[in-house]
Design a protein around this motif. Structure first.
Motif, short mmCIF file in Angstrom:
data_model
loop_
_atom_site.label_atom_id
_atom_site.label_comp_id
_atom_site.label_asym_id
_atom_site.label_seq_id
_atom_site.Cartn_x
_atom_site.Cartn_y
_atom_site.Cartn_z
N ILE A 94 0.84 -1.21 0.00
CA ILE A 94 0.00 0.00 0.00
C ILE A 94 0.87 1.25 0.00
O ILE A 94 0.66 2.18 -0.78
CB ILE A 94 -0.94 0.00 1.23
N VAL A 95 1.88 1.25 0.86
CA VAL A 95 2.77 2.41 0.96
C VAL A 95 3.50 2.64 -0.36
O VAL A 95 3.57 3.76 -0.86
CB VAL A 95 3.77 2.21 2.13
N GLU A 96 4.02 1.55 -0.94
CA GLU A 96 4.73 1.65 -2.21
C GLU A 96 3.85 2.23 -3.32
O GLU A 96 4.32 2.95 -4.19
CB GLU A 96 5.14 0.24 -2.66
N ALA A 97 2.55 1.88 -3.25
CA ALA A 97 1.63 2.30 -4.31
C ALA A 97 1.10 3.71 -4.07
O ALA A 97 0.29 4.20 -4.84
CB ALA A 97 0.47 1.31 -4.41
N GLY A 98 1.54 4.35 -2.99
CA GLY A 98 1.14 5.73 -2.75
C GLY A 98 0.01 5.90 -1.76
O GLY A 98 -0.47 7.02 -1.56
N GLY A 99 -0.44 4.82 -1.16
CA GLY A 99 -1.47 4.93 -0.13
C GLY A 99 -0.81 5.18 1.22
O GLY A 99 0.41 5.12 1.36
N ARG A 100 -1.63 5.49 2.22
CA ARG A 100 -1.08 5.68 3.56
C ARG A 100 -1.61 4.57 4.45
O ARG A 100 -2.79 4.21 4.39
CB ARG A 100 -1.53 7.04 4.12
N VAL A 101 -0.71 3.99 5.23
CA VAL A 101 -1.13 2.99 6.20
C VAL A 101 -1.17 3.69 7.55
O VAL A 101 -0.14 4.17 8.04
CB VAL A 101 -0.16 1.79 6.21
N VAL A 102 -2.37 3.80 8.14
CA VAL A 102 -2.46 4.56 9.40
C VAL A 102 -1.81 3.79 10.54
O VAL A 102 -1.28 4.39 11.47
CB VAL A 102 -3.91 4.96 9.75
N ALA A 103 -1.82 2.46 10.46
CA ALA A 103 -1.09 1.65 11.43
C ALA A 103 -1.14 0.19 11.00
O ALA A 103 -2.04 -0.23 10.28
CB ALA A 103 -1.70 1.78 12.82
N VAL A 104 -0.12 -0.55 11.44
CA VAL A 104 -0.15 -2.01 11.31
C VAL A 104 -0.40 -2.56 12.71
O VAL A 104 0.35 -2.24 13.65
CB VAL A 104 1.19 -2.56 10.75
N ILE A 105 -1.47 -3.33 12.86
CA ILE A 105 -1.83 -3.88 14.16
C ILE A 105 -1.55 -5.37 14.14
O ILE A 105 -2.25 -6.13 13.46
CB ILE A 105 -3.33 -3.64 14.47
N ASP A 106 -0.51 -5.78 14.84
CA ASP A 106 -0.08 -7.17 14.82
C ASP A 106 -0.44 -7.83 16.15
O ASP A 106 0.01 -7.38 17.21
CB ASP A 106 1.44 -7.23 14.57
N ALA A 107 -1.22 -8.90 16.09
CA ALA A 107 -1.64 -9.58 17.32
C ALA A 107 -0.43 -10.19 18.04
O ALA A 107 -0.49 -10.46 19.24
CB ALA A 107 -2.65 -10.66 17.01
N ARG A 108 0.64 -10.40 17.30
CA ARG A 108 1.82 -11.02 17.90
C ARG A 108 2.77 -9.98 18.47
O ARG A 108 2.97 -8.92 17.89
CB ARG A 108 2.54 -11.87 16.85
N ARG A 109 3.35 -10.36 19.61
CA ARG A 109 4.33 -9.48 20.23
C ARG A 109 5.66 -9.66 19.51
O ARG A 109 5.89 -10.68 18.86
CB ARG A 109 4.45 -9.82 21.71
N ARG A 110 6.55 -8.71 19.65
CA ARG A 110 7.86 -8.83 18.98
C ARG A 110 8.57 -10.09 19.43
O ARG A 110 9.22 -10.76 18.64
CB ARG A 110 8.72 -7.60 19.28
N ARG A 111 8.40 -10.43 20.73
CA ARG A 111 9.13 -11.60 21.21
C ARG A 111 8.58 -12.90 20.62
O ARG A 111 9.29 -13.90 20.53
CB ARG A 111 9.17 -11.64 22.74
N ASP A 112 7.30 -12.88 20.18
CA ASP A 112 6.76 -14.07 19.50
C ASP A 112 7.46 -14.27 18.16
O ASP A 112 7.74 -15.39 17.74
CB ASP A 112 5.25 -13.93 19.28
N TRP A 113 7.72 -13.13 17.47
CA TRP A 113 8.46 -13.21 16.21
C TRP A 113 9.88 -13.73 16.45
O TRP A 113 10.37 -14.58 15.71
CB TRP A 113 8.50 -11.85 15.52
N PHE A 114 10.53 -13.21 17.49
CA PHE A 114 11.89 -13.67 17.79
C PHE A 114 11.91 -15.16 18.10
O PHE A 114 12.80 -15.90 17.68
CB PHE A 114 12.49 -12.87 18.95
#
Lengths: 490, 98
Positions: free
Chosen positions: A180-200
């Motif tokens: 979306i950002v690349e195409a010129g739209g605005r992302v007001v926020a990304v809401i990720d149910a996972r915590r950063r430590r879950d990704w780690f």
């Protein structure tokens, strides 16, 4: 209807789905000498991950080389590739699988054409569906699925909105947001149910594909560079307002997905919401074909049970790709090849030794790639705490307009399985056939009955797999051709 | 901000401009696009159908599963997301009178 003999089938192998698994299986199967027919409901091969709209040319930066290469290999393979066919029923007659489909109309306004493919073996490679977590406002105009957003962005070159909230779980979040950002739209926020430590915590399993990890980190970096807020450990709680003036409420959640009472919430204004919680194996076709399924606790999803060669427990029925357990687009082609080898072996086109040699490498590649895909599937599986918090008045089944209170009431009245809930409430029996809400209903039923999700079971697979035009199915047959017996004398 | 802005790269690489009518409203689109895309790009977020049944929206799953974009064209029920637009297309989101 007379049973056909084995040698009278139209083809050796019919493949449902021309995505990464089905296409690779078709290439392998034809190379092994099997007469192969591939059926797909889209206008072009590619599946969801490589979807294209034949009439919309991609921008140079978005050209999907892997998808184009896949389509070219399939076209060269000699497999009979029948796109624009919607499969609505699968049956086994004697030793033959019968695949009933409806072909797209030859011209606008005309009905579809009924078509049946008969095959000695059948591979189901129908991929995944998106998991949704019901919330107040998910039926509101302006709210769409995350997977839908990828289709709009990639195949149709369309922004979901000018100011978009991207929410849910899994890697699609970041893909959609950065596109979306690349195409010129605005992302007001990304809401990720996972915590950063879950990704780690998922990193060791992801290490099998450092290229994909690097790509994901790049997406994240691009978003941060554009000052897109990324809220980990948060969930979309509600969407209110009328598009394009939507108000989204976002809450912090714990590891299990539950929002602590009295916790802070954040509000966002946006004109579109894209939300989805990862992928679930599409099991409708394998259930209809009568294969045994297994509940995968870590991914929180049912999948068809396959052996190391992608064989199900039904004769000459195979499954590959995300339908056989979410393993991702990188693993799918390898699983497709393994399935094609097994079919060739079972149909006598390969001897045991040749089969072993040919399948071994594909299995290794499949298992290696699957570790990454499975890690993503686990990560996207938000805990039941999110479901426990669904309000009584929140719609769960959008088609039949059934809220949580109705499901809980049916359980209290004695329903213990999904099939019983269907009979009692019609939940999951509307036009979508439960493909949007089945997972949520099962989790709610499990919570209320105190059983596991495996315990509440899956609904029985029934035709039609997709809505079909009865008129078109009837074809040339008309009322006058109905055989009517001579009435009994009075 | 005009709704047409949502088309990434504008009309480049799209087909000929076509005219269509949905629930009596006239729209422009480009041949090759899906009817869902045409409606979404025109700013349509909700269709007239869906009074008793599922919500009627031009896009939710965009892949032929949710059935929320179902419309009637020439007496046949089709999914807007799986229908390519063509010049003169007429669709309604409520079933035609029998």
């Amino acid at each position: 209807m007379s049973a056909r003999r084995d040698d009278q089938a139209d083809c050796d192998l019919a493949i449902l789905g021309a995505g990464p698994a089905g296409a690779a299986a078709a290439v392998e199967a034809t190379a092994l000498g099997l007469r192969t027919v591939v059926v797909d409901e889209a206008a072009a091969a590619g599946g969801q991950v490589h979807a294209i709209a034949p009439g919309v040319t991609p921008l140079p930066r978005d050209v999907d080389r892997a998808g184009d290469a896949m389509r070219a290999a399939l076209a060269r393979s000699g497999a009979d590739c029948r796109t624009g066919r919607r499969v609505w029923h699968l049956e086994r007659h004697g030793d033959i699988w019968r695949v009933h489909a409806l072909a797209e109309p030859s011209e606008p306004g005309k009905g579809g054409v009924a078509e049946t493919v008969t095959a000695r073996a059948l591979l189901i490679a129908t991929g995944a569906v998106e998991r949704h977590l019901p919330f107040p406002g998910w039926a509101r105009p302006g709210v769409i699925g995350l997977a839908a957003a990828t289709r709009l962005l990639k195949a149709q070159r369309l922004l979901p909105g000018r100011e978009v909230l991207v929410a849910g779980a899994g890697p699609l979040l970041f893909l959609v947001a950065k596109t979306i950002v690349e195409a010129g739209g605005r992302v007001v926020a990304v809401i990720d149910a996972r915590r950063r430590r879950d990704w780690f915590a998922a990193l060791p399993a992801m290490a099998t594909r450092p290229d994909l990890v690097a790509r994901g980190l790049n997406w994240r970096r691009e978003l941060l560079a554009c000052r897109v807020p990324i809220l980990h450990g948060h969930r979309l709680a509600a969407v209110a307002g009328d598009a394009p003036a939507l108000h989204a409420e976002v809450v912090a959640i714990d590891r299990d997905g539950a929002a602590p009472s009295g916790g802070a919430s954040v509000a966002f204004r946006c004109d579109a919401v894209c939300v989805g919680y990862g992928l679930l194996p599409a099991t409708d076709a394998t259930r209809l074909a009568g294969a045994t399924h297994r509940f995968d606790e870590s991914c929180g999803a049912w999948r068809v049970d396959v052996d190391d060669d992608q064989r199900t427990d039904r004769p000459r029925l195979y499954a590959a790709g995300d339908g056989a357990g979410i393993a991702g687009a990188a693993a799918a082609p390898w699983a497709g090849r393994v399935a094609a080898c097994a079919a060739a072996r079972d149909l006598g086109a390969l001897d045991a030794r040749a089969h072993g040699l040919r399948a071994a490498g594909a299995k290794r590649s499949r298992d290696r790639a699957a570790r990454f895909g499975a890690a993503m599937a686990r990560l996207a599986n938000v805990g039941d705490g999110a479901h426990a918090g669904i309000a009584a008045t929140t719609l769960v089944c959008q088609c039949e307009r059934i809220d949580r209170a109705a499901i809980d009431a049916a359980v209290d009245a004695g329903c213990t399985t999904l099939n019983e809930l269907r009979s009692a409430t019609r939940c999951g029996m509307g036009p979508c056939g439960g493909r949007l809400c089945e997972d949520a209903i099962a989790r709610l039923a499990a919570l209320r009955t105190g059983r596991t999700q495996a315990g509440v079971g899956q609904p029985t697979g029934r035709p039609p797999l997709r809505p079909v035009d009865l008129d078109a199915l009837a074809g040339e047959f008309d009322y006058a051709s109905l055989p009517i017996g001579t009435p009994a004398p009075l | 901000m005009s709704a047409g802005d949502l088309r990434i790269g504008g009309d480049a690489g799209r087909g000929a401009r076509v005219r269509l009518t949905v629930d009596g409203h006239r729209f422009h689109a480009y041949a090759g696009e899906s009817l869902s895309t045409a409606l979404w790009a025109a700013g349509v977020r909700e269709l007239a159908g869906g009074i008793d049944g599922p919500p009627s929206r031009p896009v939710f799953c965009a892949m032929g599963i949710c059935q929320q974009c179902a419309v009637w064209i020439d007496g046949r029920r089709v999914e807007a997301c799986r229908t390519q637009v063509y010049d003169g297309l007429v669709a309604t989101s409520v079933p035609p009178e029998p």
